[in-house]
Design a protein around this motif. Structure first.
Motif, short mmCIF file in Angstrom:
data_model
loop_
_atom_site.label_atom_id
_atom_site.label_comp_id
_atom_site.label_asym_id
_atom_site.label_seq_id
_atom_site.Cartn_x
_atom_site.Cartn_y
_atom_site.Cartn_z
N GLY A 274 0.89 -1.27 -0.07
CA GLY A 274 -0.02 -0.01 -0.08
C GLY A 274 0.96 1.13 0.05
N VAL A 275 1.95 1.22 0.63
CA VAL A 275 2.86 2.24 0.83
C VAL A 275 3.50 2.67 -0.74
N GLY A 276 3.59 1.43 -1.17
CA GLY A 276 4.25 1.59 -2.63
C GLY A 276 3.34 2.19 -3.71
N LEU A 277 2.15 1.73 -3.40
CA LEU A 277 1.08 2.35 -4.29
C LEU A 277 0.86 3.89 -4.14
N ALA A 278 1.02 4.27 -2.71
CA ALA A 278 0.87 5.57 -2.61
C ALA A 278 1.99 6.45 -3.05
N GLY A 279 3.40 5.90 -3.04
CA GLY A 279 4.41 6.35 -3.71
C GLY A 279 4.04 6.54 -5.16
N PHE A 280 3.75 5.69 -5.84
CA PHE A 280 3.28 5.56 -7.43
C PHE A 280 2.41 6.79 -7.73
N LEU A 281 1.23 6.83 -7.02
CA LEU A 281 0.36 7.93 -7.16
C LEU A 281 0.73 9.36 -6.96
N ALA A 282 1.68 9.54 -6.10
CA ALA A 282 2.47 10.77 -5.88
C ALA A 282 3.44 11.09 -7.11
N ALA A 283 3.83 10.13 -7.77
CA ALA A 283 4.89 10.31 -8.81
C ALA A 283 4.08 10.63 -10.19
N THR A 284 3.09 10.14 -10.08
CA THR A 284 2.04 10.30 -11.27
C THR A 284 1.83 11.88 -11.49
N PHE A 285 1.87 12.46 -10.29
CA PHE A 285 1.39 14.18 -10.51
C PHE A 285 2.85 14.97 -10.70
N LEU A 286 3.86 14.15 -10.73
CA LEU A 286 5.11 14.97 -11.30
C LEU A 286 4.92 15.38 -12.88
N PRO A 287 5.55 16.46 -12.94
CA PRO A 287 5.65 17.03 -14.43
C PRO A 287 6.54 15.94 -15.55
N HIS A 288 5.93 15.88 -16.52
CA HIS A 288 6.39 14.96 -17.46
C HIS A 288 7.95 15.07 -17.40
#
Length: 468
Positions: free
Chosen positions: A441-455
């Protein structure tokens, strides 16, 4: 004084990269090598698995709580001087730990002194790397080496610690740390500070106290979950109140025209904030997995220190493979892509550990999952650091470096605290599975945060730190 530019900026620092990378290695090593000494230390010092977990967590927590003040002190006393002071304190702590007659002295040497030493050591490593390596490619390579050594230290800690413990004793592992620190001190004589210290720079003592106390209460509150839920909630709530007071304090100092421990603008950069979240999640995943798997192998499966350490070789190889390719990967792929891919690979590794390892009696059933976790973390450690450090200018590197390392070490301490608490509490009777699901679940939260980084992040900062 501006950092060197041109060819001097990319060639002169190469000689100092070795001690800087070794410093990151030994500090990360110290955070994970005790995981394979749980049975040996608890038997020798007449303590429990939970007692050893407390020592590990306090070490990681001291690093997290003092990393921001440590980064701030570099502005006042200089990067080189703080680096040397950190080596001295760390070395004393390692020697004291090696001679510890009981858990209390071990906590003093390993958890407190080594933690304080690390908080003084690590900010200069990242500040000097950012200041000395001014070109995007050279900085990516330098951070790749440093993060690789940090990741290898954390992943190989169980193997190296297990070999030393089995061949000699767990005390010899701390003597090994002292020897590495001595080598760093010798090699570090060539380290030059590109910016002069400013002795007139104020230091926010109250801010340092409030931030350290608040973070400590939150993490220790988590560890109380298996003892008293009400006490846990009260401790975490009190910690949150102290951290709120810290925020109010630094805002008040800014309004009064006085320099706070850390400027509020450090928290207003969206890209840097997302990068900090990914750093916290990465180290929580790494250290949490390391503690859970090591404890499971020793306590449940009955493996000794060296057998447990050998199994972790898979994670070390994975980290080494992708971390050393950081510069090449950074040229070909956006940071966001690398970070997101890293989390996905890491989550897959956790899933394999959850499904295969618990069903097979073979210790090598853990290897595929650990390998994937290592590969995933190696992919994203360097991009996350680069995203955060490159979001601010040279005069702000002390603050952002401390905040960045604090986030990483807070993730490490939370990983051990959360995973250890779940294992000890064993509320459902499936402690190993519960811990691994939580880490996924922690890994999934990190993935979601990275999704909002600029391209593209590096492209926006190609001219150096602070370019927007």
């Amino acid at each position: 004084m501006a950092p060197p530019t041109g060819s001097a900026a990319t060639s002169a620092p190469r000689g100092v990269l070795v001690p800087l990378a070794l410093a990151q290695f030994i500090c990360s090593f110290a955070g994970s090598n005790m995981n394979v000494m749980i049975n040996d230390i608890s038997a020798d010092l007449d303590t429990t698995v939970q007692g050893v977990q407390v020592a590990i967590t306090i070490f990681l927590l001291v690093m997290a709580a003092l990393m921001i003040p440590g980064g701030k002190l570099t502005d006042r006393y200089g990067r080189r001087r703080c680096f040397q002071a950190g080596l001295l304190i760390y070395g004393i702590g390692a020697l004291l730990s090696a001679a510890a007659p009981g858990l209390g002295i071990l906590i003093l040497g390993n958890s407190i002194l080594e933690g304080v030493g690390t908080a003084l050591l690590i900010p200069p490593v990242y500040i000097l790397t950012t200041l000395l390596f001014t070109e995007t490619a050279s900085r990516a390579r330098a951070f790749g080496v440093i993060m690789a050594m940090g990741g290898i230290g954390a992943a190989a800690g169980p193997l190296i610690g297990g070999l030393i413990t089995t061949a000699l004793s767990w005390r010899a592992a701390f003597l090994f740390q002292a020897l590495v620190v001595l080598c760093i001190a010798v090699l570090g004589r060539r380290v030059e500070d590109p910016l002069p210290p400013d002795p007139t720079r104020p230091f926010d003592v109250m801010g340092a106290v409030l931030s350290a106390v608040g973070l400590t209460l939150v993490v220790l509150g988590i560890q109380l979950a298996d003892n008293d839920i009400r006490l846990m909630v009260a401790t975490i709530a009190f910690g949150a109140v102290v951290l709120a007071c810290f925020v109010g304090h630094i805002r008040a100092r800014e309004r009064a025209g006085r320099e706070p421990l850390i400027a509020t603008r450090m928290f207003t950069d969206r890209v840097a904030n997302l990068g900090l979240v990914t750093q916290l999640a990465q180290w929580l995943l790494l250290m949490g997995t390391s503690f859970v798997v090591a404890a499971y192998l020793q306590v449940v499966r009955g493996y000794n220190a060296v057998e447990t350490g050998v199994i972790f070789t898979a994670a070390t190889l994975g980290l080494l493979t992708t971390s050393l390719a950081a510069a090449r990967l950074a040229r070909r792929h956006p940071q966001r892509t690398l970070i997101r891919t890293g989390f996905l690979v890491g989550i897959l590794g956790v899933a394999i550990l959850l499904t295969l390892a618990d069903r097979s009696l073979s210790p090598w059933a853990f290897a595929p999952g650990l390998l994937l976790i290592g590969l995933g973390l190696g992919l994203m450690l360097t991009p996350s650091v680069t995203v955060v450090q490159s979001s601010f200018g040279e005069d702000e590197q002390g603050e952002i470096s401390g905040l960045s390392r604090s986030a990483s070490n807070l993730g490490s301490s939370l990983g051990t605290a959360v995973a250890g608490t779940i294992l000890v509490a064993n509320l459902t009777g499936h402690a190993y599975a519960d811990a691994m699901v939580t880490l996924a679940g922690v890994g999934l939260a990190g993935f979601l945060a990275a999704t909002f980084l600029p391209h593209r992040v590096i492209a926006d900062n190609a001219s150096g730190p602070g370019a927007r």
